[in-house]
Scaffold this motif. Structure first.
Motif, short mmCIF file in Angstrom:
data_model
loop_
_atom_site.label_atom_id
_atom_site.label_comp_id
_atom_site.label_asym_id
_atom_site.label_seq_id
_atom_site.Cartn_x
_atom_site.Cartn_y
_atom_site.Cartn_z
N ALA A 380 54.24 15.04 50.71
CA ALA A 380 55.64 15.48 50.62
C ALA A 380 56.03 15.87 49.20
CB ALA A 380 56.57 14.39 51.15
N SER A 381 55.38 15.27 48.21
CA SER A 381 55.80 15.44 46.82
C SER A 381 55.01 16.49 46.07
CB SER A 381 55.66 14.11 46.07
OG SER A 381 54.31 13.68 46.01
N VAL A 382 53.93 17.03 46.65
CA VAL A 382 53.01 17.83 45.85
C VAL A 382 53.68 19.06 45.23
CG1 VAL A 382 52.14 19.06 47.90
CG2 VAL A 382 50.74 18.92 45.85
N VAL A 383 54.55 19.75 45.95
CA VAL A 383 55.16 20.97 45.42
C VAL A 383 56.27 20.64 44.41
CG1 VAL A 383 56.39 23.09 46.01
CG2 VAL A 383 54.58 22.26 47.50
N MET A 384 56.95 19.54 44.62
CA MET A 384 58.08 19.18 43.75
C MET A 384 57.66 18.42 42.51
SD MET A 384 60.78 20.53 44.90
CE MET A 384 61.86 19.71 43.73
N ALA A 385 56.42 17.98 42.44
CA ALA A 385 56.01 17.11 41.33
C ALA A 385 56.18 17.76 39.96
CB ALA A 385 54.56 16.66 41.55
N PRO A 386 55.83 19.05 39.74
CA PRO A 386 56.06 19.63 38.41
C PRO A 386 57.54 19.63 38.02
CG PRO A 386 54.49 20.97 39.63
CD PRO A 386 55.07 19.98 40.61
N SER A 387 58.42 19.87 38.98
CA SER A 387 59.86 19.84 38.68
C SER A 387 60.30 18.43 38.28
CB SER A 387 60.67 20.30 39.89
OG SER A 387 60.44 21.67 40.17
N ALA A 388 59.76 17.43 38.97
CA ALA A 388 60.12 16.05 38.66
C ALA A 388 59.63 15.67 37.26
CB ALA A 388 59.54 15.11 39.71
N MET A 455 59.11 11.94 44.14
CA MET A 455 58.44 13.21 43.88
C MET A 455 57.26 13.07 42.92
SD MET A 455 61.74 15.72 43.67
CE MET A 455 63.19 15.32 44.65
N LEU A 456 57.07 11.91 42.36
CA LEU A 456 55.92 11.66 41.48
C LEU A 456 54.75 11.05 42.23
CD1 LEU A 456 57.85 10.26 38.39
CD2 LEU A 456 56.91 12.56 38.69
N ALA A 457 54.86 10.88 43.54
CA ALA A 457 53.79 10.23 44.30
C ALA A 457 52.48 10.99 44.20
CB ALA A 457 54.21 10.07 45.76
N TYR A 458 52.53 12.32 44.26
CA TYR A 458 51.29 13.09 44.15
C TYR A 458 50.66 12.92 42.78
CZ TYR A 458 47.95 16.88 43.91
OH TYR A 458 46.78 17.61 43.73
N VAL A 459 51.46 12.90 41.74
CA VAL A 459 50.93 12.71 40.38
C VAL A 459 50.23 11.36 40.29
CG1 VAL A 459 51.52 12.56 37.94
CG2 VAL A 459 52.75 14.16 39.42
N ARG A 460 50.88 10.33 40.81
CA ARG A 460 50.29 9.00 40.76
C ARG A 460 48.98 8.96 41.57
NH1 ARG A 460 54.57 6.83 41.51
NH2 ARG A 460 55.07 6.27 39.36
N HIS A 461 48.96 9.64 42.69
CA HIS A 461 47.75 9.71 43.51
C HIS A 461 46.61 10.36 42.72
CE1 HIS A 461 45.03 10.76 46.78
NE2 HIS A 461 45.15 12.04 46.46
N VAL A 462 46.88 11.47 42.05
CA VAL A 462 45.85 12.16 41.27
C VAL A 462 45.32 11.25 40.16
CG1 VAL A 462 45.46 14.06 39.65
CG2 VAL A 462 46.65 14.48 41.81
N LEU A 463 46.22 10.58 39.48
CA LEU A 463 45.79 9.73 38.37
C LEU A 463 45.06 8.49 38.87
CD1 LEU A 463 48.88 10.04 36.01
CD2 LEU A 463 46.71 11.26 35.90
N ASP A 464 45.49 7.93 39.98
CA ASP A 464 44.82 6.73 40.50
C ASP A 464 43.42 7.05 41.01
OD1 ASP A 464 47.04 5.23 39.89
OD2 ASP A 464 47.80 5.12 41.94
N THR A 465 43.24 8.23 41.61
CA THR A 465 41.93 8.60 42.16
C THR A 465 41.07 9.33 41.13
OG1 THR A 465 42.77 10.73 42.99
CG2 THR A 465 42.88 8.81 44.48
N GLY A 466 41.70 9.87 40.09
CA GLY A 466 40.96 10.67 39.12
C GLY A 466 40.53 12.03 39.66
N ARG A 467 41.17 12.48 40.73
CA ARG A 467 40.76 13.74 41.38
C ARG A 467 41.98 14.63 41.59
NH1 ARG A 467 39.15 13.06 46.53
NH2 ARG A 467 37.51 14.63 46.58
#
Length: 521
Positions: A380-388, A455-467
């Protein structure tokens, strides 16, 4: 009382790669616009057709303009503005609702044409021939000028290189600080949202190959200044006067000038000024002769500050200061303010809108793998993450100073190149980009309203997985079977957006009232 730092105006410009659902090839989506126009008109929406040479190439409404970026395989949706000090109850959730509605309609209408939206920031297997470029390119006169008069290789972007561009309002007094902040944070955004490891059917060795575009486009320009305006300056911008001089003085030959009510990427008349002066040189003259691009007819132009407004796009960094005048300053008043270092006062007095346009994040969309994640906030957050991230950083006082302690400005160019090549695995001296990205996330989260932090959930996911998206694309490609072209086609099919997740915490159950359009170049 609400102010622009805590309650900024908010918009977004989404560039959207379109692919054929059957073959995975890049898709010419020009048939989309008549369908969009008719559907929105039937719903009673106040829409205006965007026309070029008699052809419908976009649909404009009060809060959304659906059109094309550089080519018909790369859509562009300009969405907003919402929020602002006058509407403190409106925030990023309102923007998220508009984005969700736009992407849902685009995906459904494209589906009727046998096309879809790819979760990639560059199509991985599109060879760019001259014939492909000519057939796919949007009919904007500026592009012929760039290739001819300026020697730019505009064709290198015709494989749907796409960014996610948040726009966040700022007061004139804080504009340069916000710009420096966006530029300093850019390596983190590049690393988090890197999503283009392939080009023309081959692995590139870069996680965000999309951002090789500027080095290649400006490789052999006809004007030396064009080589520098896509590279971060050697020191932070000091004030608006420094920024304006850096962009428009010395060897910075001015761009072709829009005539009448045209914009630089519009479909109307443009003129090239004789001698290709720097814009500040041009503005000091009582008049200047030039030639209309369409037919070579001689024109005589009286310089004004509307010309500065028209050419504010004339740099290709990872962020820009954007503005629109309410009342136009006089040329003499402008130069007095420029020489005295009082540009902030001039802009505060005369600007109707002023905002930061982010340009670092690659386009990312919720594909099937993300939508299958246990946490629904991730897709849900992937598109809005840069704005957040951009809003949160701007709203958090002191974030520039604290991030500068981690990444000194002298290391910015290195960090940016590392992010483009290596993503989260990159380093700038002793600093890992993964660590820096985590610091950017923490600073942004502190600046957001609690209702926006999902809206930062995708960012946290990327950083937690490193992918990031590029890492997932490379893994999928390497797991695939068959020859390289077949694996890339499979990748595109798997990365096509099938579902637009709902906004989990909508701010209100009605569309935000119109406050004009957030547009960026």
């Amino acid at each position: 009382m609400a102010d622009m730092r805590t309650h900024p105006t908010l918009g977004i410009e989404l560039e959207i790669p379109v692919v054929d659902l059957g073959s995975g090839a890049s898709f010419d989506a020009r048939e989309l616009f008549p369908r969009l126009y008719e559907a929105r008109r039937r719903r009673g929406e106040a829409v205006t057709p965007v026309l070029a040479s008699g052809s419908l190439i976009g649909v404009a409404g009060p809060l959304v303009v659906s059109s094309v970026d550089n080519g018909f395989n790369n859509l562009e949706s300009a969405i907003g503005i919402v929020g602002g000090p006058d509407r403190p109850g409106s925030n990023l959730n309102d923007l998220a609702c508009l984005v969700q509605r736009e992407l849902s309609e685009l995906a459904a209408t494209l589906g009727e044409l046998g096309a879809g939206i790819a979760n990639l920031s560059e199509h991985p297997s599109t060879p760019i021939s001259e014939s492909f470029y000519r057939a796919m390119r949007a009919p904007k006169p500026i592009y012929d000028y760039w290739r001819g008069a300026r020697g730019w290789r505009h064709e290198v972007g015709m494989d749907a290189k796409a960014q996610n561009g948040p726009t966040t309002g700022v007061e004139a007094a804080h504009a340069v600080e916000a710009l420096n902040l966006a530029l300093l944070a850019a390596p983190a955004l590049i690393a988090i949202f890197a999503n283009s490891p392939f080009e023309a059917g081959e692995p590139t060795g870069f996680k965000e190959n999309r951002l090789q575009i500027w080095t290649r486009m400006f490789a052999e320009p006809n004007f030396a200044g064009d080589r520098t305006t896509h590279r971060p300056p050697v020191r932070p911008f000091e004030d608006l006067a420094h920024y304006v001089r850096w962009m428009f003085e010395g060897n910075r030959a001015m761009q072709a000038l829009p005539l009448s009510n045209n914009s630089y990427k519009g479909f109307g008349e443009l003129a090239r000024m004789d001698g290709d002066p720097a814009l500040l040189t041009f503005l000091r003259a009582p008049s200047w002769a030039g030639r209309r691009l369409r037919d070579g007819a001689v024109v005589e132009v009286t310089p004004s500050l509307r010309d500065l407004e028209s050419l504010q796009f004339s740099q290709f960094l990872d962020a820009r200061i954007r503005f629109r005048f309410d009342t136009e300053p006089g040329v003499d008043a402008f130069f007095e303010a420029l020489d005295a270092g009082r540009m902030e006062e001039l802009f505060a007095d005369h600007c109707q809108s002023l905002y930061i346009e982010g340009r670092a994040a690659g386009a990312n969309f919720p594909d099937a793998e993300l939508c299958d994640h246990d946490d629904p906030l991730v897709p849900a957050s992937v598109v809005m993450a840069p704005s957040a991230l951009q809003k949160g950083l701007q709203a958090n006082p002191g974030s520039l100073r604290r991030l500068s302690d981690l990444l000194p400005w002298r290391d910015l160019r290195l960090a940016r190149e590392e992010a483009i090549r290596h993503g989260l695995s990159g380093r700038a001296g002793p600093l890992s980009l993964a660590r820096f990205a985590r610091a950017v996330l923490e600073e942004a989260e502190a600046g957001l309203a609690p209702s926006e932090r999902w809206m930062l959930a995708y960012v946290r996911h990327v950083l937690d997985t490193g992918r990031n998206g590029a890492d997932r694309a490379i893994d999928a490609f390497e797991r695939g079977t068959g020859h390289r072209a077949a694996r890339l086609d499979d990748l595109v099919q798997a990365r096509t957006m099938r579902l637009v997740p709902p906004v989990p915490f909508p701010q209100r159950d009605r569309a935000p009232e119109s406050a004009g359009l957030a547009r960026s170049a």
